[in-house]
Write an enzyme that holds these catalytic residues in place. Structure first.
Site, PDB file in Angstrom:
ATOM      1  N   ASP A  52       0.880  -1.061  -0.100  1.00 30.99           N
ATOM      2  CA  ASP A  52      -0.001  -0.049   0.161  1.00 30.99           C
ATOM      3  C   ASP A  52       1.035   1.153   0.074  1.00 30.99           C
ATOM      4  OD1 ASP A  52      -1.529   2.402   0.920  1.00 30.99           O
ATOM      5  OD2 ASP A  52      -2.933   1.069   1.606  1.00 30.99           O
ATOM      6  N   HIS A  53       1.067   1.886  -1.270  1.00 33.18           N
ATOM      7  CA  HIS A  53       2.241   2.714  -1.115  1.00 33.18           C
ATOM      8  C   HIS A  53       2.083   3.932  -0.520  1.00 33.18           C
ATOM      9  CE1 HIS A  53      -0.753   4.826  -4.008  1.00 33.18           C
ATOM     10  NE2 HIS A  53       0.348   6.024  -4.074  1.00 33.18           N
TER      11      HIS A  53
ATOM     12  N   HIS B 184      -5.667   2.813   1.021  1.00 32.90           N
ATOM     13  CA  HIS B 184      -5.032   3.880   1.570  1.00 32.90           C
ATOM     14  C   HIS B 184      -6.222   4.553   2.705  1.00 32.90           C
ATOM     15  CE1 HIS B 184      -3.186   3.029  -1.898  1.00 32.90           C
ATOM     16  NE2 HIS B 184      -3.812   3.827  -2.681  1.00 32.90           N
TER      17      HIS B 184
HETATM   18  C1  BG6 Z   1      -3.602   4.378  -6.319  1.00 32.31           C
HETATM   19  C2  BG6 Z   1      -4.894   4.395  -7.039  1.00 32.31           C
HETATM   20  O1  BG6 Z   1      -3.730   3.370  -5.403  1.00 32.31           O
HETATM   21  O2  BG6 Z   1      -3.479   5.784  -5.740  1.00 32.31           O
HETATM   22  C3  BG6 Z   1      -4.984   5.483  -7.996  1.00 32.31           C
HETATM   23  O3  BG6 Z   1      -5.248   3.244  -7.936  1.00 32.31           O
HETATM   24  C4  BG6 Z   1      -4.616   6.843  -7.317  1.00 32.31           C
HETATM   25  O4  BG6 Z   1      -6.353   5.595  -8.544  1.00 32.31           O
HETATM   26  C5  BG6 Z   1      -3.202   6.909  -6.530  1.00 32.31           C
HETATM   27  O5  BG6 Z   1      -4.387   7.883  -8.343  1.00 32.31           O
HETATM   28  C6  BG6 Z   1      -3.142   7.946  -5.625  1.00 32.31           C
HETATM   29  O6  BG6 Z   1      -1.887   8.005  -5.018  1.00 32.31           O
HETATM   30  P1  BG6 Z   1      -0.949   9.216  -4.934  1.00 32.31           P
HETATM   31  O7  BG6 Z   1       0.360   8.807  -4.236  1.00 32.31           O
HETATM   32  O8  BG6 Z   1      -0.797   9.984  -6.049  1.00 32.31           O
HETATM   33  O9  BG6 Z   1      -1.850   9.925  -3.712  1.00 32.31           O
END
Ligand code: BG6
Length: 479
Positions: free
Chosen positions: A177-178, A240
């Site tokens: 989960d980045h 997230h």
């Molecule tokens: C991803 C989603 O997990 O997170 C995308 O699949 C989204 O739809 C992205 O754009 C958002 O990540 P960040 O780091 O740009 O806020």
């Protein structure tokens, strides 16, 4: 030494994520000496690519960040490409031979990291083959990194998890989960548990609400096919948003170990109250922007013209424990909103006695694009009398500081090398999150014939504001 030994096998190596995130992250680990002489990468996908071509793709991916052409050249020389059909057993033989020879060549001692960055429909097939066809080594570590989406609901995620755990143990599985790799998400626990000021006033006695906003200005871009089946609830809330909720409300872990942290996060996710969906959750879909410049969701590529998919969600999340029941956690996330912003606002109640005419006091945690936090307090206005005015204390990183910080993927990939699973989603957390999200999804599915629209480039439908005004609250962040 800081150097680690590892052979990466990337499934989905021709994809967008690999180029945008993985290759740059691996390169940064390389420049910092975590990867050096004893690593190799095998990229696989359906397409027929040569090693040369693959290496040129890798070089392109790091073009902005490379230290020199020679450095980029050295780095990419560790990459090999193998065209691969994940269902074809023969192909795993070839893959094993290549893996073994690279292991030999770079003296990697059996450490393997399998990176699954493709449709989850294939995860089980791949992990089964990896195990049965002896790509899993005996002499080193074997770790599997899995990209979202981890299923599309509880049922499919259980199936997926069973398939993977047939071949790998939970402590070999790294569910990415980045958001958990972002600096300011990791800072939540530091702020909460290393400041008495914050720690002691972080519960329903003291807080009036917590507000989580993950807004995006972009639309679905070229991901219409995936997104139209997913929607914002599955795409952002299941992972997230709920991970952030768990970090904001978990009890203090006994110590900062993976098991203790996970135990407390899980306890929160398992005590989420089933919402009254009609009253407490709002969905929305973007339509053409007011100035007519941005098209509506239904006109996007690969999106059905009568799609009922939500591109926006707002909701009131309640952690149903004595400590938290009284604090609404308002969440919202969506595509084509006014700004790209990820932030958390934590608002305190007014003091019981209110000797003075208090204004708001709150803590804002800026996740991106700003990184840092702000604390608004009430102060005395200079001059006669006792009028109160707000002051803001802040610690916001400069653009240069943000640039020099390790990016989420780099941090997470380093954790995998170190065998540290603290910043990854445990199966229990994933399951509890799906259960919650399924409940909302099911309620929506009973009444699919109307979805509120919002103009592209706005903060969502009016219903999102009403969600708070009916509780006598308002979104603190209102650009
Ligand atoms: C991803 C989603 O997990 O997170 C995308 O699949 C989204 O739809 C992205 O754009 C958002 O990540 P960040 O780091 O740009 O806020």
């Amino acid at each position: 030494s800081t150097e680690k030994k590892a052979l990466y096998i990337i499934f989905g190596a021709t994809g967008d994520l690999a180029s945008r995130k993985l290759y740059p992250a691996l390169y940064l680990l390389y420049t910092k000496g975590y990867l050096k002489d004893h690593f190799a990468v095998i990229g696989t996908a359906r397409r027929e690519w040569s090693d040369d071509y693959y290496q040129s793709v890798v070089k392109d991916a790091i073009d902005d960040i490379k230290e020199s052409d020679k450095d980029a050249e050295d780095f990419s020389s560790h990459f090999r490409y193998q065209s691969h059909n994940v269902k074809n057993s023969e192909h795993y033989h070839t893959l094993k031979d290549l893996a073994d020879s690279l292991d030999n060549k770079y003296n990697i001692e059996g450490n393997r990291i399998f990176y699954l960055s493709m449709s989850p429909a294939f995860f089980g097939t791949i992990t089964t083959h990896l195990r049965n066809q002896n790509l899993v080594t005996e002499n080193g570590f074997n770790r599997v990194i899995i990209e979202k989406p981890f299923g599309t609901d509880l049922k499919s995620s259980i199936k997926l998890n069973n398939e993977i755990t047939d071949s790998f143990d939970e402590d070999q599985i790294y569910r990415i989960d980045h958001y958990l790799g972002k600096e300011m998400i990791q800072a939540i626990l530091a702020l909460r548990f290393s400041n008495r000021l914050i720690k002691e006033s972080w519960d329903s006695e003291s807080l009036s609400s917590i507000q989580i906003t993950l807004s995006e200005d972009l639309g679905v871009e070229e991901r219409g096919e995936y997104y139209d089946k997913s929607g914002a609830l599955r795409d952002m809330v299941q992972n997230h948003v709920l991970q952030i909720v768990s970090l904001l409300t978990m009890d203090e872990p006994e110590s900062f170990t993976t098991d203790n942290v996970r135990k407390e996060k899980l306890a929160v996710l398992e005590s989420l109250k089933k919402p009254n969906v009609k009253e407490e959750f709002v969905r929305g879909q973007y339509k053409t922007s007011e100035d007519g410049k941005l098209k509506g969701y239904r006109e996007e590529e690969k999106v059905s013209a009568d799609s009922m998919t939500e591109t926006f969600v707002a909701g009131k999340v309640i952690v149903d424990t004595d400590k938290w029941r009284g604090v609404p956690i308002y969440i919202r996330t969506g595509k084509r909103m006014k700004e790209k912003t990820s932030r958390i606002d934590v608002l305190w109640k007014k003091t019981d006695h209110q000797l003075f005419d208090e204004g708001d006091s709150f803590l804002t945690i800026h996740i991106s694009p700003d990184e840092g936090f702000e604390l608004q307090l009430n102060d005395k206005q200079i001059g006669p009398g006792m009028d109160i005015c707000p002051v803001r204390l802040n610690s916001i990183c400069s653009k240069e500081e943000i640039k020099s910080k390790p990016e989420a993927y780099e941090k997470l990939l380093l954790d995998v090398l170190n065998g540290d699973e603290t910043h990854f989603a445990h199966w229990g957390e994933v399951a509890a999150s799906w259960k919650y999200v399924d409940y909302i999804r099911d309620a929506w599915n009973e009444n699919l014939d109307n979805i509120p629209f919002y103009s592209a480039c706005s903060m969502g439908p009016d219903e999102s504001d009403e969600l708070l005004t009916k509780d006598d609250q308002r979104w603190l962040y209102n650009p």
